[in-house]
Design an enzyme around this catalytic site. Structure first.
Site, PDB file in Angstrom:
ATOM      1  N   CYS A   9      39.024 -12.540  54.819  1.00 56.58           N
ATOM      2  CA  CYS A   9      38.014 -11.116  55.602  1.00 56.58           C
ATOM      3  C   CYS A   9      36.864 -10.754  54.743  1.00 56.58           C
ATOM      4  O   CYS A   9      37.233  -9.630  54.039  1.00 56.58           O
ATOM      5  CB  CYS A   9      38.584 -10.588  56.946  1.00 56.58           C
ATOM      6  SG  CYS A   9      39.645 -12.013  57.716  1.00 56.58           S
ATOM      7  N   GLU A  16      30.015 -19.642  50.898  1.00 54.29           N
ATOM      8  CA  GLU A  16      31.245 -20.899  51.303  1.00 54.29           C
ATOM      9  C   GLU A  16      32.022 -20.969  52.472  1.00 54.29           C
ATOM     10  O   GLU A  16      31.717 -20.531  53.646  1.00 54.29           O
ATOM     11  CB  GLU A  16      32.282 -19.540  50.060  1.00 54.29           C
ATOM     12  CG  GLU A  16      31.861 -19.343  49.169  1.00 54.29           C
ATOM     13  CD  GLU A  16      32.460 -17.397  48.358  1.00 54.29           C
ATOM     14  OE1 GLU A  16      33.151 -16.454  48.905  1.00 54.29           O
ATOM     15  OE2 GLU A  16      32.465 -17.772  47.190  1.00 54.29           O
TER      16      GLU A  16
END
Length: 366
Positions: A346, A98
């Protein structure tokens, strides 16, 4: 059963030896190749536009021998809350990685790239480390994330301004490919990307941090610290048992000497309730950073299914913690995470399918 494991990928545009071999065979002028690279890598052109820089009779033969991409775009997920786009790529072995495009409100565009499939650092708060997979990406695979993201952004009249190695993987566990990536990224012949707009994030590998400073003194470094208490850090970061806070600080001091007065390290600090967010924790951090030129980035915790025992600090606590650091004259910001609604924030990057793919690959290779 996967058959892609037996496929030998074609050389890419970044394989200079292979490209020159094909150039000689097709009797191409070197200028044609320079223009192709300029269109694709610097002008964010589509593949057809890049190949159009070659003589018409050479385009198809060149494309048969040299690949413009080492990844295939599997899926695109656009956040409905903010300017984030998660790009899901498939490698030639079928594994999924990703990248995340962050469209900052100020107009700047940042790309968060992956350097590995999974991550062996296995930090407790990070979904990537829970995958049970850790395989290095090649420089071509890392750079193709940049190429394809820029091609996508060209339609929006945007381009990648900042590049951060904060996706899947610990970059210094893939040190040689990281260096090759940065060499090509900053080369005038390829991307000509400013090294000062590149940030490499590490969980903390002291020797590699020093080597990195010598080799790329203008590239920025971020340290995922998350606690200035050794026992607390060991609870959430397994590598902390191998590399102490004292070793990390020594490495940062050495880096500061190498890079001079312009050197500032980004300190990433995930705010975890009742774990690292007390006034005493702030005092420990202030003491640990004494003498270092640092910018502290406080990060709200994004929940992941594999760590239900970790809870993010509330906003009031984060603000108070930030205030204590600022009182000590530490440059401090509170990060606003983008892409949470598409699991692109995150610590949230994970591909469960990779576990099954790896099992199948092992069966094939056996």
């Amino acid at each position: 059963m996967l058959t892609v494991a037996n496929v030998i990928p074609k050389p890419t545009l970044f394989d200079e030896q292979a490209v020159q071999k094909v150039r000689r065979e097709l009797k191409l002028d070197p200028q044609h190749l320079r223009r192709l690279r300029t269109v694709l890598l610097k002008h964010r052109g589509q593949d057809e536009a890049a190949l159009a820089e070659l003589p018409e009779g050479a385009r198809e033969p060149f494309a048969q021998h040299i690949a413009l991409h080492s990844l295939s775009l599997h899926k695109r997920c656009d956040s409905q809350q903010d300017g984030a786009t998660k790009l899901l790529f498939r490698t030639c072995t079928g594994l999924l990685i990703e990248s995340v495009i962050l469209r900052i409100a100020s107009g700047r565009t940042t790309l968060c790239v992956s350097s590995q499939v999974g991550c062996a650092a296995a930090c407790d708060f990070c979904a990537t480390g829970k995958m049970g997979v850790a395989q290095n990406l090649t420089a071509e695979e890392i750079l193709d994330q940049v190429v394809q993201a820029n091609q996508l952004l060209a339609a929006e009249d945007r381009r990648i301004r900042n590049l951060v190695f904060m996706g899947m993987g610990e970059p210094f566990h893939n040190e040689q490919q990281l260096y090759h990536t940065l060499d090509l990224l900053t080369s005038a012949e390829y991307f000509n990307h400013s090294p000062r707009r590149v940030l490499v994030s590490t969980v903390g590998i002291p020797d590699a941090m020093v080597r990195f400073a010598y080799k790329f003194p203008k590239v920025n470094l971020a340290l995922s610290l998350h606690s200035a208490r050794q026992d607390t850090r060991e609870r959430i970061i397994p590598l902390a048992k191998k590399y102490s806070l004292e070793q990390l600080r020594d490495a940062l001091m050495e880096r500061q000497k190498i890079q001079g007065t312009e050197s500032t390290v980004m300190i990433e600090y995930l705010m975890l309730a009742s774990l690292n967010d007390s006034p005493d924790d702030a005092a420990a951090l202030i003491a640990w950073l004494d003498g270092l030129r640092a910018h502290v980035n406080l990060i709200p915790c994004n929940p992941i299914d594999d760590a239900p025992h970790l809870t993010g600090s509330d906003r009031e606590t984060i603000e108070h913690f930030s205030g204590l650091l600022k009182q000590a004259r530490l440059t401090t910001t509170i990060r606003y995470s983008l892409g949470a609604d598409v699991a692109a924030a995150c610590g949230q990057l994970v591909q469960e399918k990779n576990r099954e793919i790896v099992k199948q690959l092992k069966v094939i290779q056996a």
